[in-house]
Each structure stands twice: as C-alpha cells, then as structure tokens.
Design a protein around this motif. Sequence first.
Motif, PDB file in Angstrom:
ATOM      1  N   LYS A   1      -2.623   0.444 -19.486  1.00 46.49           N
ATOM      2  CA  LYS A   1      -1.679   0.459 -20.382  1.00 46.49           C
ATOM      3  C   LYS A   1      -0.659   1.313 -20.030  1.00 46.49           C
ATOM      4  CE  LYS A   1      -4.379  -1.800 -23.967  1.00 46.49           C
ATOM      5  NZ  LYS A   1      -5.261  -1.322 -25.008  1.00 46.49           N
ATOM      6  N   ARG A   2      -1.175   2.506 -19.354  1.00 49.48           N
ATOM      7  CA  ARG A   2      -0.262   3.859 -18.897  1.00 49.48           C
ATOM      8  C   ARG A   2       0.487   3.358 -17.427  1.00 49.48           C
ATOM      9  NH1 ARG A   2      -3.731   7.651 -17.819  1.00 49.48           N
ATOM     10  NH2 ARG A   2      -2.020   9.296 -17.426  1.00 49.48           N
ATOM     11  N   ARG A   3      -0.025   2.275 -16.894  1.00 51.40           N
ATOM     12  CA  ARG A   3       0.624   1.895 -15.520  1.00 51.40           C
ATOM     13  C   ARG A   3       0.161   2.938 -14.363  1.00 51.40           C
ATOM     14  NH1 ARG A   3       4.130  -2.282 -15.460  1.00 51.40           N
ATOM     15  NH2 ARG A   3       5.346  -1.290 -13.509  1.00 51.40           N
ATOM     16  N   VAL A   4      -1.216   3.083 -14.403  1.00 49.91           N
ATOM     17  CA  VAL A   4      -1.577   4.141 -13.502  1.00 49.91           C
ATOM     18  C   VAL A   4      -1.684   3.395 -12.168  1.00 49.91           C
ATOM     19  CG1 VAL A   4      -4.102   5.093 -12.536  1.00 49.91           C
ATOM     20  CG2 VAL A   4      -3.136   5.463 -15.078  1.00 49.91           C
ATOM     21  N   PRO A   5      -1.255   3.906 -11.017  1.00 48.27           N
ATOM     22  CA  PRO A   5      -1.005   3.435  -9.607  1.00 48.27           C
ATOM     23  C   PRO A   5      -2.361   3.002  -9.385  1.00 48.27           C
ATOM     24  CG  PRO A   5       0.362   5.223  -9.654  1.00 48.27           C
ATOM     25  CD  PRO A   5      -0.629   5.160 -11.006  1.00 48.27           C
ATOM     26  N   VAL A   6      -2.577   2.025  -8.565  1.00 45.47           N
ATOM     27  CA  VAL A   6      -3.823   1.422  -8.226  1.00 45.47           C
ATOM     28  C   VAL A   6      -3.512   0.971  -6.506  1.00 45.47           C
ATOM     29  CG1 VAL A   6      -5.951  -0.120  -8.172  1.00 45.47           C
ATOM     30  CG2 VAL A   6      -4.632   0.521 -10.112  1.00 45.47           C
ATOM     31  N   PHE A   7      -4.660   1.584  -5.550  1.00 45.74           N
ATOM     32  CA  PHE A   7      -4.381   1.134  -4.193  1.00 45.74           C
ATOM     33  C   PHE A   7      -5.615   0.594  -3.846  1.00 45.74           C
ATOM     34  CE2 PHE A   7      -5.778   2.319   0.185  1.00 45.74           C
ATOM     35  CZ  PHE A   7      -4.728   2.012   0.698  1.00 45.74           C
ATOM     36  N   PHE A   8      -5.494  -0.527  -3.042  1.00 47.54           N
ATOM     37  CA  PHE A   8      -6.714  -1.450  -2.515  1.00 47.54           C
ATOM     38  C   PHE A   8      -6.857  -1.183  -0.969  1.00 47.54           C
ATOM     39  CE2 PHE A   8      -5.738  -3.208  -6.498  1.00 47.54           C
ATOM     40  CZ  PHE A   8      -6.686  -3.069  -6.888  1.00 47.54           C
ATOM     41  N   GLY A   9      -7.805  -0.633  -0.417  1.00 48.28           N
ATOM     42  CA  GLY A   9      -7.803  -0.758   1.146  1.00 48.28           C
ATOM     43  C   GLY A   9      -9.235  -1.654   1.381  1.00 48.28           C
ATOM     44  N   GLN A  10      -9.087  -2.570   2.213  1.00 53.26           N
ATOM     45  CA  GLN A  10     -10.103  -3.545   2.302  1.00 53.26           C
ATOM     46  C   GLN A  10     -10.114  -4.150   3.927  1.00 53.26           C
ATOM     47  OE1 GLN A  10     -11.745  -3.882  -0.543  1.00 53.26           O
ATOM     48  NE2 GLN A  10     -13.329  -5.198  -0.166  1.00 53.26           N
TER      49      GLN A  10
ATOM     50  N   TYR B   1       4.220  -3.567 -11.550  1.00 51.88           N
ATOM     51  CA  TYR B   1       3.153  -2.794 -11.439  1.00 51.88           C
ATOM     52  C   TYR B   1       2.756  -2.133 -10.519  1.00 51.88           C
ATOM     53  CZ  TYR B   1      -1.279  -0.651 -13.538  1.00 51.88           C
ATOM     54  OH  TYR B   1      -2.229   0.159 -13.802  1.00 51.88           O
ATOM     55  N   PRO B   2       2.842  -0.935 -10.069  1.00 50.93           N
ATOM     56  CA  PRO B   2       2.459   0.032  -9.261  1.00 50.93           C
ATOM     57  C   PRO B   2       1.290   0.045  -8.306  1.00 50.93           C
ATOM     58  CG  PRO B   2       2.242   1.500 -11.150  1.00 50.93           C
ATOM     59  CD  PRO B   2       2.622   0.025 -11.681  1.00 50.93           C
ATOM     60  N   THR B   3       1.085  -1.093  -7.782  1.00 54.86           N
ATOM     61  CA  THR B   3      -0.168  -1.152  -6.858  1.00 54.86           C
ATOM     62  C   THR B   3       0.247  -1.522  -5.545  1.00 54.86           C
ATOM     63  OG1 THR B   3      -2.397  -2.758  -6.880  1.00 54.86           O
ATOM     64  CG2 THR B   3      -0.390  -3.725  -7.728  1.00 54.86           C
ATOM     65  N   ARG B   4      -0.785  -1.362  -4.461  1.00 54.92           N
ATOM     66  CA  ARG B   4      -0.520  -1.663  -3.157  1.00 54.92           C
ATOM     67  C   ARG B   4      -1.726  -2.018  -2.573  1.00 54.92           C
ATOM     68  NH1 ARG B   4       3.141   3.146  -0.136  1.00 54.92           N
ATOM     69  NH2 ARG B   4       5.055   2.523  -1.196  1.00 54.92           N
ATOM     70  N   PHE B   5      -1.854  -2.927  -1.444  1.00 54.68           N
ATOM     71  CA  PHE B   5      -3.025  -3.526  -0.872  1.00 54.68           C
ATOM     72  C   PHE B   5      -2.849  -3.458   0.705  1.00 54.68           C
ATOM     73  CE2 PHE B   5      -6.180  -6.363   0.703  1.00 54.68           C
ATOM     74  CZ  PHE B   5      -7.160  -6.479  -0.315  1.00 54.68           C
ATOM     75  N   VAL B   6      -3.714  -2.778   1.148  1.00 51.86           N
ATOM     76  CA  VAL B   6      -3.581  -2.429   2.799  1.00 51.86           C
ATOM     77  C   VAL B   6      -5.000  -3.397   3.364  1.00 51.86           C
ATOM     78  CG1 VAL B   6      -3.893  -1.377   4.628  1.00 51.86           C
ATOM     79  CG2 VAL B   6      -2.203  -0.630   2.808  1.00 51.86           C
ATOM     80  N   ARG B   7      -5.008  -4.535   4.034  1.00 51.91           N
ATOM     81  CA  ARG B   7      -5.749  -5.175   4.771  1.00 51.91           C
ATOM     82  C   ARG B   7      -6.115  -4.929   6.050  1.00 51.91           C
ATOM     83  NH1 ARG B   7      -7.196 -11.624   4.330  1.00 51.91           N
ATOM     84  NH2 ARG B   7      -7.857 -11.866   6.741  1.00 51.91           N
ATOM     85  N   PHE B   8      -7.082  -4.417   6.364  1.00 56.94           N
ATOM     86  CA  PHE B   8      -7.345  -3.872   8.062  1.00 56.94           C
ATOM     87  C   PHE B   8      -7.927  -5.074   8.714  1.00 56.94           C
ATOM     88  CE2 PHE B   8      -7.457  -0.055   5.452  1.00 56.94           C
ATOM     89  CZ  PHE B   8      -6.757   0.625   6.090  1.00 56.94           C
ATOM     90  N   GLU B   9      -7.095  -5.866   9.409  1.00 55.92           N
ATOM     91  CA  GLU B   9      -7.367  -7.144  10.159  1.00 55.92           C
ATOM     92  C   GLU B   9      -8.629  -6.775  11.145  1.00 55.92           C
ATOM     93  OE1 GLU B   9      -7.516 -11.101   9.725  1.00 55.92           O
ATOM     94  OE2 GLU B   9      -6.160  -9.610   8.878  1.00 55.92           O
ATOM     95  N   THR B  10      -9.695  -7.469  10.958  1.00 59.99           N
ATOM     96  CA  THR B  10     -11.017  -7.380  11.601  1.00 59.99           C
ATOM     97  C   THR B  10     -11.892  -6.100  10.954  1.00 59.99           C
ATOM     98  OG1 THR B  10     -10.370  -6.178  13.524  1.00 59.99           O
ATOM     99  CG2 THR B  10      -9.966  -8.591  13.759  1.00 59.99           C
ATOM    100  N   GLY B  11     -11.258  -5.491  10.356  1.00 57.16           N
ATOM    101  CA  GLY B  11     -12.244  -4.327   9.773  1.00 57.16           C
ATOM    102  C   GLY B  11     -13.411  -4.941   8.844  1.00 57.16           C
ATOM    103  N   THR B  12     -14.482  -3.964   8.961  1.00 55.16           N
ATOM    104  CA  THR B  12     -15.501  -4.153   8.002  1.00 55.16           C
ATOM    105  C   THR B  12     -15.691  -3.343   6.918  1.00 55.16           C
ATOM    106  OG1 THR B  12     -16.830  -2.588   9.436  1.00 55.16           O
ATOM    107  CG2 THR B  12     -16.853  -4.950  10.169  1.00 55.16           C
ATOM    108  N   HIS B  13     -16.771  -3.254   6.248  1.00 51.26           N
ATOM    109  CA  HIS B  13     -17.081  -2.493   4.753  1.00 51.26           C
ATOM    110  C   HIS B  13     -16.465  -1.059   4.866  1.00 51.26           C
ATOM    111  CE1 HIS B  13     -18.514  -2.071   0.836  1.00 51.26           C
ATOM    112  NE2 HIS B  13     -19.548  -1.304   1.254  1.00 51.26           N
TER     113      HIS B  13
END
Length: 296
Positions: free
Chosen positions: A228-237, A263-275
């Motif tokens: 509700k406060r629009r806290v930024p969320v970053f995803f790295g996977q 909504y302030p969110t970003r997603f970074v996908r590391f191609e071929t990366g693991t856990h």
Amino acid sequence: MSIRCQIFCAFAVATALLSPAAQSQTLSLKPFKDDLFAYPATLSSDTNGAYTVIDYREMRDINQRDQVPERRVNAQYTDIGVRKMQQDLLLKTDAGDVRHVAVGKTEGAGIIVLYLHGQGGSRKQGVDDFTFGGNFNRLKNLMASNGGLYLSPDFPDFGDTGAAQVAALIGHYAEQSPGAKIFVACGSMGGALCWKLAARKDTGGRINGLLLLGSLWDESFFTSPAFKRRVPVFFGQGSHDVVYPVAKQEAFFRSILTKSKTYPTRFVRFETGTHGTPIRMTDWRGTLNWMLSKAP
C-alpha cells in the motif's frame, strides 16, 4: 515581488534543500569498484526497462573472477579495510536474543541495509568478503563509505519467530538512525521473511524496499502495508534456478504490474544462472540508488 521577499523566499528554499528530509530523499551511493561489478551485456528488456535479461556465463563470471571458484574471489574485487568498521553484536529483544554483524554507523546512518540468509546460512554468510564474487564485500564498503549501516543477522526460523526477531532488530536500529531509509535483501528461503516483514504493521510501515535474490513469491504481499505504501521491490533470478523456478517469480513480478502499472518494481534475469547467481551478480549500488529514488 519585493526585493525583501525575493531574498526571504530564496533563503527558505535553500534551507528546505538542506533539511534532513531533503537530504534523505536525494541520497545517492558513491561508486565502489563499479567497473568490476557492472552487469554483463543486456540480452533483452521490456516493460520500459523494468524487466531485463542479462548475459551470465559461468566460465567468465565465476571461473575467471574467482581465484578459487565459489570460495575466494580475486583480490581486486575486494577491499578488506572495511573490517575496521565491522562488529559482531548481540541485541537482547522481547522476541529473543539476536546475534548480528553490523558494518558502518550504528547511530545516525542515512541508509540501513539488511541481508537475510537462506536455509543453512548464518549471519557470517552476509559478511564473507571472498565468496559470491566479492559482492558482499562491495555492499559492506558501499555502506561504510556512504554513512550507512549494513546488518547481517542470525534468526531461528523463517516463520513468525524469525520475523519478530528481525523486526525487533530493525526497530532498534531505526530508533538509532531515525532518518535512515531501510532496505531488506533476502536470499533464497530468506524471502519468506521479506514477505512477513512486508505484512507486519510495524516493519511494513517502516521499510523502504525489498530485494528478493533467488527467492520466492507470496500473494499476500498485495494486502500488506508495504504494498500500500508502494515500497520498491527488486527481483534477481537465475534462469536455471531449480529451487525457485524463474517462470513463477517472473509471473509474480508481472502480477505486481497488473495491479499497478506504475508500481516501482524491477526484475533482472541472469540467463543460464543458477540458484545463487543473483547474490553474486546483483549490482548493489545501481539497485539501491534506484530504490532510494523511489522509496516512500
């Protein structure tokens, strides 16, 4: 407008710009070894750059970067002088004793970053200078050189007790640094705590950003105080993460934007990366500076 008014108005504007509130809003972390930690090539992006696919290669990003693969990074990636500002501490709280490592200013910090480890980890993981390509050493140096505080705690579980202890830790240091923006990074199973903190009244109303690194998703986020406060969320996977499949985390990321296109969110996908790839590869400075610019 009179000359007197012009002078007074100019003075008022200058004073406002120098106020603690204005300073916290404009805080930007200074560089630290940015050339070494810059992302490799971008393979693709969409959603106006909020979603990015990064070229990751194990031979280059582990074997060439590390002196001993996955155990000790090459020396140029670290500066261990920061250990002078590192303390191993114990905080007694109503939720239990919280052992944690603190790096930087324990009072009067302008920014506070916590790292919550995954299954089988400990407070020591988040302050290891040499594993994960030296990325934790970079985070420690970024906090120490920018008037910030970095915390890496132990906690008993990934449920309500663990969340209560981390919330108590956050509450303690927030009182010592009332002007600080607070960001919580969660690796792997630690993400369960990220979502619990977002849902709590105290921490959900206090934290300023979440980083999910090779981690999980939680639909309850949409009813949380943090959302509700629009806290930024970053995803790295990593695209080859077999613990938490990338497709499910991507779907959750896109569901946030379905709820709110801006909504302030970003997603970074590391191609071929693991856990563990996002913990090694995430650009702490770029990500935290983006979060500082969007933080409520």
